[in-house]
Design a protein around this motif. Structure first.
Motif, PDB file in Angstrom:
ATOM      1  N   CYS A   1       0.839  -1.207   0.000  1.00 43.13           N
ATOM      2  CA  CYS A   1       0.000   0.000   0.000  1.00 43.13           C
ATOM      3  C   CYS A   1       0.871   1.253   0.000  1.00 43.13           C
ATOM      4  CB  CYS A   1      -0.927   0.014   1.221  1.00 43.13           C
ATOM      5  SG  CYS A   1      -2.155  -1.263   1.155  1.00 43.13           S
ATOM      6  N   LEU A   2       1.914   1.241   0.839  1.00 43.43           N
ATOM      7  CA  LEU A   2       2.811   2.399   0.913  1.00 43.43           C
ATOM      8  C   LEU A   2       3.449   2.674  -0.444  1.00 43.43           C
ATOM      9  CD1 LEU A   2       4.916   2.284   4.198  1.00 43.43           C
ATOM     10  CD2 LEU A   2       3.451   4.122   3.386  1.00 43.43           C
ATOM     11  N   SER A   3       3.897   1.599  -1.095  1.00 41.96           N
ATOM     12  CA  SER A   3       4.590   1.772  -2.378  1.00 41.96           C
ATOM     13  C   SER A   3       3.661   2.344  -3.443  1.00 41.96           C
ATOM     14  CB  SER A   3       5.168   0.439  -2.854  1.00 41.96           C
ATOM     15  OG  SER A   3       4.120  -0.457  -3.150  1.00 41.96           O
ATOM     16  N   ILE A   4       2.357   2.124  -3.279  1.00 40.97           N
ATOM     17  CA  ILE A   4       1.381   2.653  -4.240  1.00 40.97           C
ATOM     18  C   ILE A   4       0.979   4.074  -3.851  1.00 40.97           C
ATOM     19  CG2 ILE A   4      -0.957   2.340  -5.216  1.00 40.97           C
ATOM     20  CD1 ILE A   4       0.925   0.072  -6.025  1.00 40.97           C
ATOM     21  N   PHE A   5       0.631   4.231  -2.576  1.00 36.59           N
ATOM     22  CA  PHE A   5       0.032   5.507  -2.181  1.00 36.59           C
ATOM     23  C   PHE A   5       1.043   6.646  -2.005  1.00 36.59           C
ATOM     24  CE2 PHE A   5      -3.469   2.617  -0.791  1.00 36.59           C
ATOM     25  CZ  PHE A   5      -4.398   3.103  -1.692  1.00 36.59           C
ATOM     26  N   LEU A   6       2.275   6.318  -1.634  1.00 39.70           N
ATOM     27  CA  LEU A   6       3.262   7.403  -1.461  1.00 39.70           C
ATOM     28  C   LEU A   6       3.438   8.214  -2.750  1.00 39.70           C
ATOM     29  CD1 LEU A   6       6.217   6.229   0.847  1.00 39.70           C
ATOM     30  CD2 LEU A   6       4.462   7.912   1.304  1.00 39.70           C
ATOM     31  N   PRO A   7       3.788   7.577  -3.875  1.00 37.93           N
ATOM     32  CA  PRO A   7       3.945   8.390  -5.093  1.00 37.93           C
ATOM     33  C   PRO A   7       2.639   9.010  -5.574  1.00 37.93           C
ATOM     34  CG  PRO A   7       4.308   6.051  -5.581  1.00 37.93           C
ATOM     35  CD  PRO A   7       4.169   6.171  -4.111  1.00 37.93           C
ATOM     36  N   TRP A   8       1.544   8.276  -5.407  1.00 38.41           N
ATOM     37  CA  TRP A   8       0.245   8.790  -5.874  1.00 38.41           C
ATOM     38  C   TRP A   8      -0.119  10.069  -5.105  1.00 38.41           C
ATOM     39  CZ3 TRP A   8      -4.801   5.270  -5.941  1.00 38.41           C
ATOM     40  CH2 TRP A   8      -5.838   5.973  -6.572  1.00 38.41           C
ATOM     41  N   PHE A   9      -0.082   9.994  -3.783  1.00 35.16           N
ATOM     42  CA  PHE A   9      -0.454  11.157  -2.982  1.00 35.16           C
ATOM     43  C   PHE A   9       0.556  12.298  -3.137  1.00 35.16           C
ATOM     44  CE2 PHE A   9      -3.301   8.803   0.319  1.00 35.16           C
ATOM     45  CZ  PHE A   9      -4.206   8.562  -0.694  1.00 35.16           C
TER      46      PHE A   9
ATOM     47  N   THR B   1      10.808  -3.945  -4.108  1.00 34.00           N
ATOM     48  CA  THR B   1      11.824  -3.510  -3.144  1.00 34.00           C
ATOM     49  C   THR B   1      11.157  -3.099  -1.830  1.00 34.00           C
ATOM     50  OG1 THR B   1      13.062  -2.676  -5.025  1.00 34.00           O
ATOM     51  CG2 THR B   1      13.817  -1.976  -2.859  1.00 34.00           C
ATOM     52  N   TYR B   2      10.036  -2.410  -1.933  1.00 38.69           N
ATOM     53  CA  TYR B   2       9.285  -2.016  -0.734  1.00 38.69           C
ATOM     54  C   TYR B   2       8.829  -3.267   0.033  1.00 38.69           C
ATOM     55  CZ  TYR B   2       8.370   3.033  -1.290  1.00 38.69           C
ATOM     56  OH  TYR B   2       8.466   4.389  -1.336  1.00 38.69           O
ATOM     57  N   VAL B   3       8.230  -4.180  -0.724  1.00 33.96           N
ATOM     58  CA  VAL B   3       7.616  -5.358  -0.094  1.00 33.96           C
ATOM     59  C   VAL B   3       8.688  -6.329   0.413  1.00 33.96           C
ATOM     60  CG1 VAL B   3       5.998  -7.285  -0.509  1.00 33.96           C
ATOM     61  CG2 VAL B   3       5.611  -5.104  -1.598  1.00 33.96           C
ATOM     62  N   GLY B   4       9.814  -6.348  -0.270  1.00 42.10           N
ATOM     63  CA  GLY B   4      10.907  -7.239   0.140  1.00 42.10           C
ATOM     64  C   GLY B   4      10.951  -8.545  -0.611  1.00 42.10           C
ATOM     65  N   HIS B   5       9.948  -8.813  -1.419  1.00 40.78           N
ATOM     66  CA  HIS B   5       9.943 -10.027  -2.249  1.00 40.78           C
ATOM     67  C   HIS B   5       9.096  -9.775  -3.494  1.00 40.78           C
ATOM     68  CE1 HIS B   5       5.799 -11.020  -1.068  1.00 40.78           C
ATOM     69  NE2 HIS B   5       6.140 -10.535   0.109  1.00 40.78           N
ATOM     70  N   GLU B   6       9.227 -10.704  -4.440  1.00 37.85           N
ATOM     71  CA  GLU B   6       8.455 -10.562  -5.678  1.00 37.85           C
ATOM     72  C   GLU B   6       7.008 -10.994  -5.447  1.00 37.85           C
ATOM     73  OE1 GLU B   6      10.423 -12.675  -8.868  1.00 37.85           O
ATOM     74  OE2 GLU B   6      12.331 -11.863  -8.174  1.00 37.85           O
ATOM     75  N   THR B   7       6.113 -10.225  -6.007  1.00 41.12           N
ATOM     76  CA  THR B   7       4.698 -10.603  -5.945  1.00 41.12           C
ATOM     77  C   THR B   7       4.014 -10.162  -7.233  1.00 41.12           C
ATOM     78  OG1 THR B   7       2.587 -10.053  -4.922  1.00 41.12           O
ATOM     79  CG2 THR B   7       4.364  -8.546  -4.467  1.00 41.12           C
TER      80      THR B   7
ATOM     81  N   LEU C   1       1.190  -9.255  -7.475  1.00 37.52           N
ATOM     82  CA  LEU C   1       0.273  -8.154  -7.164  1.00 37.52           C
ATOM     83  C   LEU C   1       0.807  -6.817  -7.679  1.00 37.52           C
ATOM     84  CD1 LEU C   1      -1.110  -8.636  -3.551  1.00 37.52           C
ATOM     85  CD2 LEU C   1      -2.408  -8.429  -5.657  1.00 37.52           C
ATOM     86  N   ALA C   2       2.141  -6.682  -7.694  1.00 37.39           N
ATOM     87  CA  ALA C   2       2.731  -5.398  -8.109  1.00 37.39           C
ATOM     88  C   ALA C   2       2.339  -5.031  -9.544  1.00 37.39           C
ATOM     89  CB  ALA C   2       4.243  -5.439  -7.940  1.00 37.39           C
ATOM     90  N   PRO C   3       2.636  -5.889 -10.541  1.00 37.76           N
ATOM     91  CA  PRO C   3       2.212  -5.508 -11.899  1.00 37.76           C
ATOM     92  C   PRO C   3       0.697  -5.471 -12.061  1.00 37.76           C
ATOM     93  CG  PRO C   3       3.198  -7.715 -11.902  1.00 37.76           C
ATOM     94  CD  PRO C   3       3.452  -7.125 -10.564  1.00 37.76           C
ATOM     95  N   ILE C   4      -0.017  -6.299 -11.287  1.00 36.28           N
ATOM     96  CA  ILE C   4      -1.488  -6.295 -11.403  1.00 36.28           C
ATOM     97  C   ILE C   4      -2.053  -4.957 -10.922  1.00 36.28           C
ATOM     98  CG2 ILE C   4      -3.616  -7.313 -10.466  1.00 36.28           C
ATOM     99  CD1 ILE C   4      -2.177 -10.045 -10.496  1.00 36.28           C
ATOM    100  N   VAL C   5      -1.581  -4.502  -9.774  1.00 37.98           N
ATOM    101  CA  VAL C   5      -2.084  -3.233  -9.226  1.00 37.98           C
ATOM    102  C   VAL C   5      -1.732  -2.075 -10.157  1.00 37.98           C
ATOM    103  CG1 VAL C   5      -1.830  -1.584  -7.325  1.00 37.98           C
ATOM    104  CG2 VAL C   5      -2.084  -4.012  -6.825  1.00 37.98           C
TER     105      VAL C   5
END
Lengths: 136, 470
Positions: free
Chosen positions: B4-12, B184-190, B192-196
């Motif tokens: 969430c942080l990795s998404i919302f920080l740049p967005w906000f 990098t934020y999450v610490g592992h590959e997921t 969810l990142a490209p999906i989001v």
């Protein structure tokens, strides 16, 4: 513009747009839902990711890994292996020390091992194996 | 939490910057939606550039990306709060007064829009569950590059070796950079990142178009345009494929809309929108190579539109602001192209004679032209009938400013299509294969801006009602 009642005009246009968008999206939702609830085969990307997860660190010590196959869809598997083992570089051929062999035909595999002085390092799945070149 | 942080920080952060620099006179839902959707592109554009610059100068450092994003977020948040407290309301963008036109049952149309939107989101989510790795392009190009950036450590530049020519290593890094940054934020590959990311860019495109048309024309017109976009068969299905074509389409649309908003606020000194447009055009080039063609097309389109109306001086001033927004991103793109990426496969490795032979071959023109038309009809499916229907039943808008607003996006479209045509003409690949594999994606990039131009030019339901005297 045609001389029609304005309400009818707007209704025709908006109704057509709505219906086309509704049918398209509903159709795709149903298809995806059927697929989701049906018997799914394991995704080949996930499968190879799992198979190579443990090997990745070991492969990175070789720098480059070769890839040889007798499979018909060899190109696709090659790309997916590259995806799974990134950042290890996978190249076609026998030049590197470590080689991934992907053979549907077990006789061809044996012949391949003998001809190229290879040693089995790890069995990845039924067809796929990791070899290293024997010291000459 | 970190996802969430990795998404919302740049967005906000981008939202705060936009609100700080672009204050409004009248708060409206359309404007808030527009800012929110513009902030998605700007936020992820800036964050991927910063991630790349960090990789270049500091190397792979998991905490650094977060610290930089957080400090920019706090700074922009403070500026935003300062602005809110000061209630510094300067200048607005609301277009001049509209003729009083009422449209019956707008709430019914809104309900219809929500139904389509819900179905489109459901389709997107179900497809992402079924195919979480995305389409072939996402695997072989974008997500693989993200893996190199994330896993590669100090050897991340190996992703751009010519040995990966099949994976187009010269493609820029907005999407892979963001995916790797989220990992990098999450610490592992997921997955969810490209999906989001794909979800945000797909629906931000819809939101941006709906809000911009609602702002420039009318809410009902915006809702119709949004339904057409979501109902066009290949838009959502490519959006959830995690490829970079929908994000590129978003940036093309955003840059064009910002110029249109600037023109709508004529004489009120909102050159800042041109600056933002420059940024968006830069991010287009940082998303895919076609973005470079878009920059040239946009500058040329502005030249043709601005010079006859406002003269050289106005064009020069406009371009200064545009280039001020574009330049920092273009420097990053240029550095990537010249220092890291290998040469482009379409341009390198073919001589002048070979190109001239292709250019003078008349059959290639016929093949490409035929493919353009047949692919367009195949892709749009039933939605293609909406355009003549709208033209016949709604007609063109009688307001002159709408015609002039439509001209610039149309010029951009013409230049882009001409550019694509030329690329096919000189392609070193087999022409039929290239057309079959690329044309669909190229049309997808231009779909949002084409719809925007169309719905800017035709009469709104309000105008139709008003014309018929009801």
């Amino acid at each position: 513009m045609l001389n029609l009642d304005s309400r009818a005009i707007v209704k025709v246009v908006v109704g057509s747009v709505f219906m086309i968008a509704l049918v398209y999206n509903a159709k795709h939702c149903v298809q995806e839902l059927q697929y989701c609830l049906g018997d799914k085969t394991i995704d080949q990307v996930d499968l190879l990711d799992d198979e190579f997860a443990q090997l990745r660190n070991m492969l990175s010590s070789y720098g480059e890994v070769g890839y040889v196959s007798d499979e018909e869809a060899a190109a696709k598997t090659f790309y997916l292996i590259q995806y799974a083992v990134s950042p290890v570089l996978v190249v076609r051929g026998l030049k590197p020390v470590a080689i991934i062999g992907n053979f549907e035909d077990s006789a061809a595999r044996l012949q391949f091992i003998r001809n190229n002085h290879l040693m089995l390092l790890k069995k990845i799945d039924a067809n796929m194996m990791l070899f290293i070149r024997e010291a000459e | 939490m970190f996802l969430c942080l990795s998404i919302f920080l740049p967005w906000f952060t981008a939202y705060f910057i936009i609100c700080y620099l672009w204050p409004d006179l009248k708060r409206s839902g359309a404007q808030a939606l527009m800012r929110g959707s513009l902030a998605i592109g700007m936020g992820f554009g800036i964050s991927s550039c910063l991630f790349f610059v960090c990789l270049l100068f500091v190397g792979s450092h998991p905490d650094l990306s977060f610290v930089i994003d957080l400090s920019i977020f706090i700074s922009s948040g403070c500026l935003f709060l300062y602005k809110v407290r000061k209630k510094d309301i300067r200048i607005g963008l609301k277009p001049e007064k509209k003729v009083s036109m009422k449209f019956h049952r707008p709430s019914l149309m809104l309900a219809g829009f929500y139904v389509i939107c819900t179905l489109a989101i459901t389709f997107f989510i179900l497809n992402s569950v079924n195919e979480s790795n995305g389409t072939w392009d996402a695997i072989a190009i974008w997500n693989m590059r993200a893996r190199f950036l994330f896993r590669g450590g100090d050897k991340w530049t190996e992703a751009f070796s010519n040995l990966y020519a099949w994976s187009h290593p010269d493609y820029p890094l907005l999407i892979p950079g963001n995916v790797a940054r989220i990992w990098t934020y999450v610490g592992h590959e997921t997955t969810l990142a490209p999906i989001v990311l794909a979800f945000l860019f797909t629906f931000a495109t819809v939101a941006l178009m709906v809000s911009a048309i609602a702002y420039l024309r009318s809410s009902s017109q915006g809702l119709i345009a949004g339904m057409v976009l979501m109902g066009t068969s290949f838009f959502i299905s490519h959006g959830n494929g995690q490829s970079a074509d929908v994000p590129l389409g978003y940036f093309i649309l955003a840059a064009v809309i910002l110029f249109c908003l600037h023109d709508a606020a004529a004489g009120r000194g909102l050159q800042l929108l041109v600056f933002f447009s420059g940024m968006m055009a830069g991010f287009a080039a940082w998303t895919k190579n076609e973005g470079l063609l878009f920059i040239v097309s946009l500058i040329a389109a502005r030249f043709l539109v601005t010079i006859p109306r406002k003269g050289w001086r106005s064009y020069r001033e406009e371009m200064l602001f545009f280039i001020a927004g574009l330049l920092p991103i273009l420097i990053i793109v240029a550095y990537f192209k010249t220092q890291i990426a290998p040469p482009n496969d379409l341009l390198s490795g073919q001589g002048f004679n070979s190109m001239m032979h292709k250019i003078t071959d008349a059959t290639r023109y016929a093949v490409i032209g035929k493919a353009f038309i047949s692919k367009l009809l195949t892709l749009m499916k039933a939605m293609i009938f909406i355009f003549p229907l709208c033209l016949v039943l709604f007609g063109c808008s009688h307001e002159k400013k709408n015609h002039s607003g439509m001209v610039m996006p149309l010029f951009v479209l013409c230049f882009m299509l001409s550019g694509y045509f030329m690329i096919f003409l000189i392609t070193p690949n087999d022409l039929i294969w290239h057309l079959n594999t690329a044309l669909q994606r190229l049309f997808l990039q231009l779909l949002p801006v084409s719809l925007f131009a169309f719905f800017l030019g035709i009469a709104t339901p309000e105008e139709v009602t008003w014309r018929c005297g009801i």
